[in-house]
Design an enzyme around this catalytic site. Structure first.
Site, PDB file in Angstrom:
ATOM      1  N   ASP A 140       0.853  -1.181   0.000  1.00  0.00           N
ATOM      2  CA  ASP A 140       0.000   0.000   0.000  1.00  0.00           C
ATOM      3  C   ASP A 140       0.903   1.251   0.000  1.00  0.00           C
ATOM      4  O   ASP A 140       2.120   1.167   0.120  1.00  0.00           O
ATOM      5  CB  ASP A 140      -0.995  -0.014   1.172  1.00  0.00           C
ATOM      6  CG  ASP A 140      -2.225   0.847   0.850  1.00  0.00           C
ATOM      7  OD1 ASP A 140      -2.176   1.635  -0.114  1.00  0.00           O
ATOM      8  OD2 ASP A 140      -3.236   0.747   1.563  1.00  0.00           O
TER       9      ASP A 140
HETATM   10  C1  BGC Z   1      -5.125   3.151   0.089  1.00  0.00           C
HETATM   11  C2  BGC Z   1      -5.305   2.100  -0.979  1.00  0.00           C
HETATM   12  C3  BGC Z   1      -5.123   2.704  -2.336  1.00  0.00           C
HETATM   13  C4  BGC Z   1      -3.766   3.376  -2.412  1.00  0.00           C
HETATM   14  C5  BGC Z   1      -3.462   3.991  -3.759  1.00  0.00           C
HETATM   15  C6  BGC Z   1      -3.885   3.983  -0.110  1.00  0.00           C
HETATM   16  O1  BGC Z   1      -3.852   5.083   0.717  1.00  0.00           O
HETATM   17  O2  BGC Z   1      -5.092   2.525   1.349  1.00  0.00           O
HETATM   18  O3  BGC Z   1      -6.557   1.489  -0.838  1.00  0.00           O
HETATM   19  O4  BGC Z   1      -5.258   1.726  -3.322  1.00  0.00           O
HETATM   20  O5  BGC Z   1      -3.734   4.408  -1.435  1.00  0.00           O
HETATM   21  O6  BGC Z   1      -4.190   5.135  -3.965  1.00  0.00           O
END
Ligand code: BGC
Length: 727
Positions: free
Chosen positions: A260
C-alpha cells in the site's frame, strides 16, 4: 518465445537499478491519494528505475510516459499503470457497500466490467480493487469501500469483482489486473479508528477475514495489496506467516503483491524497522514485490544486499513476477493497447443507464408507513429539502477520483425530470456540517405549501472512505435539530415526510426512523444518484436493496453483527444476569438483510433434502414465496445455518446463500438454493477443519432476525475414516 524464456532473457541483461525499478511504483500526478507526493518521473522512466505508476488517468499522458519507457529506456520494458477504480471510473456506480445491498453477483460483475472498460480507455492496466475487508465496525470509514460484515458474502463479491475487472483474458485491451485489498483484517482496527492497530484471534482471521481473499485467489486475482495495519504486532506489509505461508504457500497465489501507499517506509513508524534498508528487507522477505511510494526498494535494497540481509535471488523472484504480470497484460506486445480507442458517446450513455438501474436497486427502503411511498402520480407540489437535496458533487461518495461531479444528478434534478408536472419547492435548511441554523425557517415554511416532504440528509461524501473514521454515528452539524423541527411541522400540517439518508455506513438514527413516515438508505449511489432515487420515490422501480450490515441503533452497540456466538448467558428479558446493556436494547435498528419493497411477501413451506447429510452431499433448500401485496416486486431470501452443539461454540447464524425472485401481485414462486455439506465444516479446537456429526439448523427468511426465519433441522452423519477422526 514463451513468457518464462522472455523473462529470463531480460533478467540476464538487467542491472540491479533496473531490477529495482521494476519493483517501484510512483505517483504520476493527476490525483493525490496519500501523503507523499512524488516529483516528475520522466528521467527515472528513461533510466529504467521506475517500472509502475499510479494516479494518472489520461490516455494521452499515459502513452507519452509509456513511450519514454518503451522507446527511450535501455531495455524498453513497458510501464504498468495502476489506479483506484473503486466503484466506477468516469461513470460512478454505488459505493461498494451500497452495491453489496443488491445481493446479485451478476450485477457486481457487470459494474466491475463497465468500470474496467472506462479505466482501460484512460490507459490504466491495474485496478486497486476489489476491497475485501470484512467490516463490523461502521465507525471505520472504509466500511463504505467493502463488502459489509459477512465473510461468505465477501467471498461472493470477491469472485464477481475479480471476473468483472479482469475479464476472461488479462491481455485484452479492456481487461485490468485486479488487486484484492487490503490483506488482511484491516476492518477490525481498534475502536474503528483508521490506521490503528489490530489485535484479534487467529480463529477470527481464519473464519472471518481470510475467506474473501481465498475466493479472490481462487478466481485468479492478479495481485494482492497488504493492509497498512499490523495484526497482533506484525505489520501486514512484513507478515511472513500470512503473506508467504498462507497466501503463497496454502493458497498457491503466484501473482504480484503490491504494497500500500508508502507502507514499506511506515514499517519504521510501526517500530519494527530501524531504517529504510531494514524496512525493505522485511517487506521483500515477506513476499512484497512492488513498493508503492516508499522508495524503500530503490534506496534500501542495495544496502541490504551489500549487508547480506537479502539475496539477489529474492530480488529476482519479485522482478520475475512483475515482468510476468506485464507480459500477461499484453503490455510487451502492444504497450499502447489500453487507451488506444476513445470511448463512444453511446457506450458512455449505456453506462449511465447501468448506473441508474444499479443505483435504484442499491437503495434500501428501511421504513414505509402510512403508504408514504411511492409518491402518488398526481402530486402537484412537493417540498425537496435538506443539505443533500441539491448536492450533485456529494453524490459520488468517497473514491470518485476520475468522476465528473458536474455531471452527477442530484435528488432535486432527478425529481424534476421524473415529475415534470409537479411544482418542486427547494430549500437546504442547514449545511451538512456547519452549526448554522439560519436557513431552517425558510425550509419549514415550505411544508405548508407542499403535499409531501422529501428530506435529504446525511454525511458528506468525504466523511467515509480512507482516513474518515467517526466516533459519533448520528447526523453531523445541525441536521438533527433541523429534521426534528421539520418532522414536527409536517406532522402538524398532515404532510407525509420521507427521509432520504446519504451515508457510507449505517447511521445510528433511531429517532429519525421512529418519526419519519418513510426512510430510504441512499448510501452514495454515484453519477445517476438523483435519477435512481427518483425512480424509487415515484414507484417506477420497486426498491429491492437489503442492508449488507447489521444496522446499529447506537454507537455503543458496536461491533454489532449477526454472526455472534451465544455466550453462556444469552439475553433473557426476565433475568438480570444475562447479556445486556442497562441503557440500550441489544437489538439492532435493522437486522442484516432488512429491506422493504412495494410488494409484500410471505414465506412458507420450507423443504430441505436430504435430512441426513454426509460430507459429500449437497443440500437442496426450497421455500415458497408469495407476493400478497398490490405491486410487482422482488424479494431476497437468505439461507443461514446454525450448529447448536459442537466442540467449539458456533455463531448463532452463518450465511450460506441468498436467492432473489420477482413476483407479481398474487403470484407465488419457489426459491431453490444449494449448500454443499462441506461448507458445514468448521475449524475445530486445533483450528483444523472438522465435520462433526449431529444436528444443524437450516434457517431461511427475509433477514437475519431469527424471529422471521423458517427452520428445519438436519442431521450430519460422519463416516469415520481410518484414523477415526471423521475429517
Ligand atoms: C489506500 C489504498 C489505495 C492506495 C493507492 C492507499 O492510501 O489505502 O486502498 O489503493 O492508497 O491510492
Amino acid at each position: 518465445m514463451d513468457h518464462m524464456a522472455r523473462i529470463e532473457a531480460l533478467m540476464a541483461d538487467m542491472t540491479l537499478a533496473e531490477k529495482l525499478g521494476q519493483l517501484t511504483m510512483t505517483a504520476a500526478g493527476s490525483t493525490v491519494t496519500g501523503p507523499v507526493i512524488a516529483g516528475d518521473s520522466s528521467d527515472a522512466i528513461r533510466a529504467g528505475t521506475i517500472g509502475s505508476l499510479l494516479n494518472l488517468f489520461d490516455a494521452r499522458q499515459a502513452h507519452e510516459l509509456q513511450r519514454l519507457a518503451v522507446e527511450e529506456s535501455r531495455l524498453g520494458i513497458p510501464l504498468l499503470l495502476g489506479f483506484d477504480v473503486i466503484h466506477g471510473h468516469r461513470t460512478l456506480f454505488p459505493v461498494p457497500l451500497a452495491e453489496a445491498a443488491l445481493f446479485d453477483p451478476e450485477a457486481w460483475a457487470l459494474t466491475a466490467r463497465a468500470s474496467a472498460i472506462e479505466a482501460a480507455a484512460d490507459g490504466i492496466a491495474m485496478a486497486f480493487a476489489p476491497m475485501l475487508d470484512v467490516a463490523r465496525d461502521p465507525r471505520w470509514g472504509r466500511s463504505a469501500e467493502g463488502p459489509g460484515e459477512d465473510p461468505w458474502l465477501g467471498a461472493q463479491i470477491a469472485r464477481a469483482k475479480v471476473l468483472g475487472i479482469q475479464g476472461s483474458d488479462l491481455s485484452h485491451p479492456q481487461s485490468l489486473a485486479a488487486v484484492a485489498k487490503h490483506y488482511v483484517a484491516y476492518g477490525p482496527v481498534t475502536a474503528g479508528r483508521e490506521y490503528a492497530s489490530v489485535d484479534i484471534s487467529e480463529r477470527s482471521v481464519l473464519e472471518v477475514h481470510l475467506p474473501p481473499f481465498a475466493a479472490a485467489v481462487a478466481a485468479g486475482v492478479a495481485a494482492i495489496m497488504p493492509a497498512f495495519t499490523d495484526l497482533n504486532g506484525i505489520p501486514m506489509t512484513a507478515h511472513v506467516g500470512l503473506l508467504r505461508d498462507v497466501l503463497r504457500g496454502q493458497y498457491h497465489f503466484d501473482g504480484v503483491i503490491v504494497s500500500d501507499y508508502n507502507a514499506i517506509a511506515e514499517l519504521m513508524r510501526h517500530g519494527v524497522a530501524a531504517n529504510l534498508a531494514e524496512a525493505a528487507t522485511l517487506a521483500l522477505k515477506a513476499g512484497v514485490d512492488i513498493d508503492m511510494m516508499a522508495n524503500a526498494y530503490r534506496l534500501g535494497l542495495p544496502q541490504a544486499l551489500d549487508a547480506g540481509a537479502v539475496t539477489m535471488a529474492e530480488i529476482d523472484q519479485a522482478v520475475r513476477r512483475v515482468l510476468l504480470l506485464k507480459l500477461r497484460l499484453g503490455l510487451f506486445e502492444q504497450p499502447y493497447r489500453r487507451g488506444a480507442r476513445a470511448d463512444s458517446a453511446a457506450a458512455r450513455a449505456a453506462r449511465r443507464q447501468l448506473a441508474r438501474g444499479i443505483g435504484a436497486r442499491a437503495i434500501v427502503l428501511l421504513k414505509n408507513e402510512h403508504a408514504a411511498l411511492p409518491l402518488p402520480d398526481s402530486i402537484a407540489t412537493l417540498a425537496v429539502v435538506g443539505p443533500l437535496a441539491d448536492a450533485p458533487s456529494e453524490m459520488g461518495g468517497p473514491w470518485s477520483l476520475a468522476g465528473t461531479p458536474d455531471t452527477h444528478v442530484s435528488v432535486l434534478a432527478g425529481l424534476r425530470a421524473a415529475l415534470p408536472g409537479t411544482q418542486l419547492l427547494y430549500a437546504p435548511g442547514v449545511d451538512i456540517q456547519s452549526q448554522q441554523t439560519g436557513g431552517i425557517a425558510q425550509a419549514l415554511a415550505l411544508c405548508a405549501q407542499a403535499q409531501a416532504v422529501i428530506l435529504c440528509l446525511g454525511e458528506a461524501a468525504a466523511m467515509s472512505g480512507e482516513a474518515a473514521s467517526r466516533a459519533h454515528l448520528d447526523l453531523p452539524g445541525q441536521q438533527r435539530a433541523f429534521a426534528e423541527a421539520l418532522i414536527e411541522r409536517a406532522r402538524q400540517m398532515g404532510r407525509p415526510l420521507i427521509a432520504v439518508l446519504f451515508s457510507g455506513r449505517p447511521l445510528a438514527v433511531p429517532w429519525l426512523v421512529e418519526q419519519a413516515d418513510a426512510v430510504l438508505a441512499a448510501w452514495f449511489l454515484g453519477s445517476e444518484a438523483g435519477n435512481a432515487i427518483a425512480d424509487v420515490l415515484c414507484g417506477l422501480v420497486s426498491p429491492s436493496g437489503r442492508t449488507p450490515v447489521t444496522w446499529p441503533r447506537s454507537s455503543g452497540q458496536i461491533p454489532i453483527f449477526f454472526g455472534q456466538r451465544p455466550g453462556g448467558r444469552p439475553l433473557q428479558a426476565s433475568d438480570h444476569y444475562t447479556s445486556r446493556y442497562l441503557d440500550e436494547s441489544n437489538a439492532p435498528l435493522f437486522a442484516f438483510g432488512h429491506g422493504l419493497s412495494y410488494g409484500r411477501f410471505t414465506l412458507s413451506n420450507l423443504r430441505v433434502t436430504p435430512l441426513r447429510v454426509q460430507l459429500a452431499d449437497t443440500i437442496e433448500v426450497r421455500i415458497d414465496v408469495a407476493n400478497v401485496g398490490a405491486r410487482t416486486a422482488q424479494e431476497t431470501v437468505f439461507l443461514f445455518t446454525h450448529d447448536p452443539l459442537a466442540s467449539v461454540a458456533r455463531p448463532l447464524l452463518e450465511l450460506r446463500g441468498f436467492g432473489r425472485i420477482e413476483l407479481q401481485p398474487g403470484e407465488t414462486g419457489t426459491v431453490t438454493q444449494y449448500v454443499p455439506a462441506s461448507q458445514l465444516r468448521f475449524l475445530g479446537q486445533d483450528l483444523e477443519p472438522v465435520f462433526e456429526p449431529g444436528e444443524v439448523e437450516i434457517l431461511v427468511g427475509p433477514c437475519a432476525d431469527r424471529a422471521q426465519l423458517l427452520r428445519q433441522s438436519i442431521q450430519l452423519q460422519v463416516e469415520v475414516d481410518d484414523a477415526g477422526t471423521g475429517r
